[in-house]
Design an enzyme around this catalytic site. Sequence first.
Site, mmCIF file in Angstrom:
data_model
loop_
_atom_site.group_PDB
_atom_site.id
_atom_site.type_symbol
_atom_site.label_atom_id
_atom_site.label_comp_id
_atom_site.label_asym_id
_atom_site.label_seq_id
_atom_site.Cartn_x
_atom_site.Cartn_y
_atom_site.Cartn_z
ATOM 1 N N ARG A 1 -3.851 3.948 17.206
ATOM 2 C CA ARG A 1 -3.023 4.507 18.283
ATOM 3 C C ARG A 1 -1.587 4.025 18.191
ATOM 4 O O ARG A 1 -0.755 4.413 18.999
ATOM 5 C CB ARG A 1 -3.590 4.105 19.646
ATOM 6 N N THR B 1 -10.441 5.341 16.982
ATOM 7 C CA THR B 1 -9.595 6.508 17.275
ATOM 8 C C THR B 1 -9.297 7.295 15.992
ATOM 9 O O THR B 1 -8.174 7.768 15.782
ATOM 10 C CB THR B 1 -8.277 6.099 17.994
ATOM 11 N N LYS C 1 -21.336 6.222 19.697
ATOM 12 C CA LYS C 1 -20.584 5.602 20.787
ATOM 13 C C LYS C 1 -20.751 6.544 21.984
ATOM 14 O O LYS C 1 -20.609 7.766 21.836
ATOM 15 C CB LYS C 1 -19.128 5.510 20.327
ATOM 16 N N GLU D 1 -12.619 -3.531 16.187
ATOM 17 C CA GLU D 1 -12.213 -2.124 16.058
ATOM 18 C C GLU D 1 -10.728 -2.011 16.376
ATOM 19 O O GLU D 1 -10.318 -2.181 17.520
ATOM 20 C CB GLU D 1 -13.032 -1.255 17.024
HETATM 21 C C1 3PG Z 1 -11.851 3.151 23.718
HETATM 22 O O1 3PG Z 1 -10.700 3.337 23.420
HETATM 23 O O2 3PG Z 1 -12.822 3.219 22.968
HETATM 24 C C2 3PG Z 1 -12.071 2.900 25.133
HETATM 25 O O3 3PG Z 1 -11.170 3.657 25.819
HETATM 26 C C3 3PG Z 1 -11.888 1.474 25.542
HETATM 27 O O4 3PG Z 1 -12.079 1.553 26.868
HETATM 28 P P1 3PG Z 1 -11.702 0.375 27.858
HETATM 29 O O5 3PG Z 1 -10.226 0.174 27.736
HETATM 30 O O6 3PG Z 1 -12.103 0.905 29.218
HETATM 31 O O7 3PG Z 1 -12.504 -0.831 27.448
#
Ligand code: 3PG
Length: 204
Positions: free
Chosen positions: A45, A68, A128, A41
């Site tokens: 960002r 995102t 999710k 994924e």
């Molecule tokens: C995401 O962006 O889906 C999560 O924030 C990832 O979270 P983590 O950095 O705590 O694994």
Amino acid sequence: MTTIAEIMQTAPVIPVIVVDDVEHAVPLARGLVAGGLRVLEVTLRTSAALDAIRAMKLVEGAIVGAGTVTNQHELADAIDAGSEFIVSPGLTESLGKAAIRDEIPFLPGIANASDIMRGLDLGLTHFKFFPAMAAGGLPALKALAAPFGQCRFCPTGGITLENAPDWLSFDPVLCVGGSWVAPRGPVDEHQVEEIARQAAGMRR
Ligand code: 3PG
């Protein structure tokens, strides 16, 4: 067509990837796939994200999606770049309808019962759970999953190598997402492969 359920069952961990420089993308993808994590994924960002998706798709065995994705414009850009699935931190009706119309496997974020019900109204059952730890951790997901037996989840946000097995032992959890397997910055491919191998070794 591959479904989101099939994608979620490909590997126990979906790396949540932030790419600052497209040069980092291919070595990272190669290390992750070699270690057994094929579902990648790439979060939208950074300005390098769409090019990173295009580059990572050329790595044999990789299944590359966009994360995102928060609106229809980003959805269109992500599909244009060749994303094979779409992850969103939340769920709006407009984004959900567009993803269904575009027939792309879609994993939207939920954090409460109303979010799940909005998804069910659209015909979605795979979500999710985000932000997993901050939203109450495994006890919260267990409580939330109880009335919705048809739903399956990928918790993300605060998942670690240490706590992932607990999440994966809860039946409605098909996989977890996490950034810990995908270090940001220049990549040591073999180090990534080793981290990925540990994560991929966690079986449900
Ligand atoms: C995401 O962006 O889906 C999560 O924030 C990832 O979270 P983590 O950095 O705590 O694994």
